[in-house]
Design an enzyme around this catalytic site. Structure first.
Site, short mmCIF file in Angstrom:
data_model
loop_
_atom_site.label_atom_id
_atom_site.label_comp_id
_atom_site.label_asym_id
_atom_site.label_seq_id
_atom_site.Cartn_x
_atom_site.Cartn_y
_atom_site.Cartn_z
N GLU A 116 38.01 -111.76 27.37
CA GLU A 116 38.44 -111.25 26.59
C GLU A 116 40.00 -110.57 26.30
OE1 GLU A 116 34.43 -110.83 22.89
OE2 GLU A 116 36.22 -108.68 24.08
N CYS A 129 47.45 -108.50 25.60
CA CYS A 129 46.88 -107.70 26.36
C CYS A 129 45.96 -108.45 26.80
CB CYS A 129 46.12 -107.06 25.65
SG CYS A 129 45.01 -105.65 26.23
N CYS A 136 33.68 -104.22 34.12
CA CYS A 136 34.28 -103.46 35.16
C CYS A 136 34.08 -102.53 35.42
CB CYS A 136 35.25 -102.43 33.97
SG CYS A 136 36.52 -101.16 34.62
N CYS A 140 33.77 -96.37 31.86
CA CYS A 140 34.33 -95.09 31.29
C CYS A 140 33.65 -94.71 29.97
CB CYS A 140 36.24 -95.53 31.04
SG CYS A 140 36.87 -94.99 32.53
N CYS A 143 34.66 -96.16 26.47
CA CYS A 143 34.81 -97.45 26.48
C CYS A 143 33.86 -99.19 26.75
CB CYS A 143 35.53 -98.04 27.82
SG CYS A 143 36.66 -99.81 28.12
N CYS A 371 41.91 -101.26 21.27
CA CYS A 371 41.84 -100.49 21.97
C CYS A 371 40.42 -100.35 22.21
CB CYS A 371 42.32 -99.25 22.61
SG CYS A 371 42.46 -98.59 24.40
#
Length: 396
Positions: A116, A129, A136, A140, A143, A371
């Site tokens: 994305e 962005c 990933c 985290c 997230c 975010c």
């Protein structure tokens, strides 16, 4: 920490080979790599540097994808290029436009994977962005992307190709021979999408070098911000080899809390990270470092946290601004957003200590583009709230 500690986690990535007979994509090659490729494919060595310069401008300055439109090259050379090479960028699978004008793209890359990309228009700038990995590896706990396993690193072509794709959609490529509009719709890049950029350093570096090249996309290094969760050994390399602005996903003021929120802290703790950040501006003259701080209700948003954050930065004499981010909730998220009053109180403490403390306005929330919300459809393995809480180290 021992010197032999690995920089990246142990992730098995299957090498991707081009099918026999497939044309080679020129997007993402450095100038030296493109020159070597042209020579290997029959371009006289004395001509190769000039040919690279010509092709480079057509691809990155004018946005051309058809070799036959490169009119300062001979017809025979254009035909030869067309037979051996292609100019391809990630394919847009879907585009969503938020009520606030934010655009979220789902794009397909080699192997059928998807990432994305988000474009955020503002009055004085337009920020893209960009993602650096499929998924990933950092997990985290606040997230959404962190709930998706790492599939693979993106190539330099797939990273800079996101910028080219967005310029296509914004219809922003200049026309040869006509005046260039200096007010760009896409004026800034932030490496804050899916993935940890410093776990894919070489490809990120090469892609950003292309984006900064004055004979191509030509973005200033001060228009590019790389955000890292704290891959300490690669921070100095970022200053030396890219020289862009730096943002750090900080999010906590004690090791205990940061271990939970940003697990990479278990490898390089707050003190090690701060020491690396303190050295960064001296190397690259990149002005202030941005401390990103997501505001989580009852977790990291106390007055004591605000004072500790200020103390960390002052003790290490880091030129900094603190970007406060109201938590953007996603389905199954184990946290809640801090109240507006709590965020305001935290911001006031930081501001009164002499640091800029803007509160980031959530953008694209209605299309899950804010975010920490990015997650590709390809690998959208759903996890229960209990699973997420367990992985985050929280009690169910």
């Amino acid at each position: 920490m021992t010197a032999s500690a690995p920089i990246t986690q142990d992730v098995h990535t299957i090498p991707r080979k081009m099918p026999e007979g497939d044309k080679i994509n020129l997007v993402g090659l450095t100038r030296d790599a493109m020159r070597a490729l042209l020579i290997e494919n029959g371009t006289p060595e004395k001509q190769a540097k000039m040919r690279v310069g010509q092709i480079w401008q057509w691809i990155y300055q004018w946005g051309k994808r058809d070799f036959h439109e490169m009119t300062n090259l001979s017809k025979a050379f254009r035909a030869d290029l067309d037979e051996k090479f292609v100019i391809e960028v990630p394919e847009v699978v879907s585009k969503q436009v938020s009520s606030d004008g934010t655009r979220k793209y789902l794009v397909k890359i080699a192997g059928g994977h998807e990432v994305e990309v988000v474009y955020i228009p503002e009055e004085d700038r337009g920020t893209l962005c960009v993602s650096s990995q499929v998924g990933c590896t950092l997990t985290c706990s606040f997230c959404h992307t962190g709930t998706q396993k790492l599939v693979r690193n993106l190539t330099a072509g797939e990273i800079v190709g996101q910028v080219m794709m967005a310029r296509d959609d914004l219809d922003e490529w200049p026309i040869p021979g006509e005046p260039t509009n200096q007010a760009r719709l896409l004026s800034n890049i932030v490496l804050m999408g899916m993935g940890e950029p410093l776990y894919n350093f070489d490809n990120v570096r090469d892609a950003m070098k292309i984006a900064m090249d004055p004979e191509g996309i030509s973005l200033s290094r001060r228009r590019i911000t790389l955000s890292t969760s704290g891959v300490v050994p690669e921070i100095a390399r970022t200053a030396d080899e890219i020289g862009c602005l730096l943002a750090i996903s900080f999010h906590a003021t004690t090791d205990d809390v940061r271990d939970m929120l940003v697990p990479i802290n278990k490898r390089w703790n707050i003190e090690e990270l701060l020491a690396a950040l303190a050295a960064y501006p001296k190397v690259s003259n990149s002005e202030r470092i941005t401390f990103e701080y997501v505001m989580l209700d009852g977790v990291n948003d106390s007055d004591e946290d605000a004072h500790r954050l200020i103390g960390h930065i002052k003790r290490h004499n880091i030129p900094a601004k603190i970007n406060l981010i109201p938590f953007n909730e996603w389905p199954g998220a184990p946290y809640k957003r801090s109240s507006n009053n709590r965020i305001r109180a935290f911001s006031n403490i930081v501001h009164d200590a002499g640091f800029a403390s803007p509160v980031r306005k959530p953008r694209g929330e209605d299309i899950m583009a804010a975010c920490g919300q990015l997650k590709s459809a390809t690998e959208r393995a759903r996890k229960s709230r209990k699973q997420i809480e367990a992985e985050a180290g929280l009690k169910g």
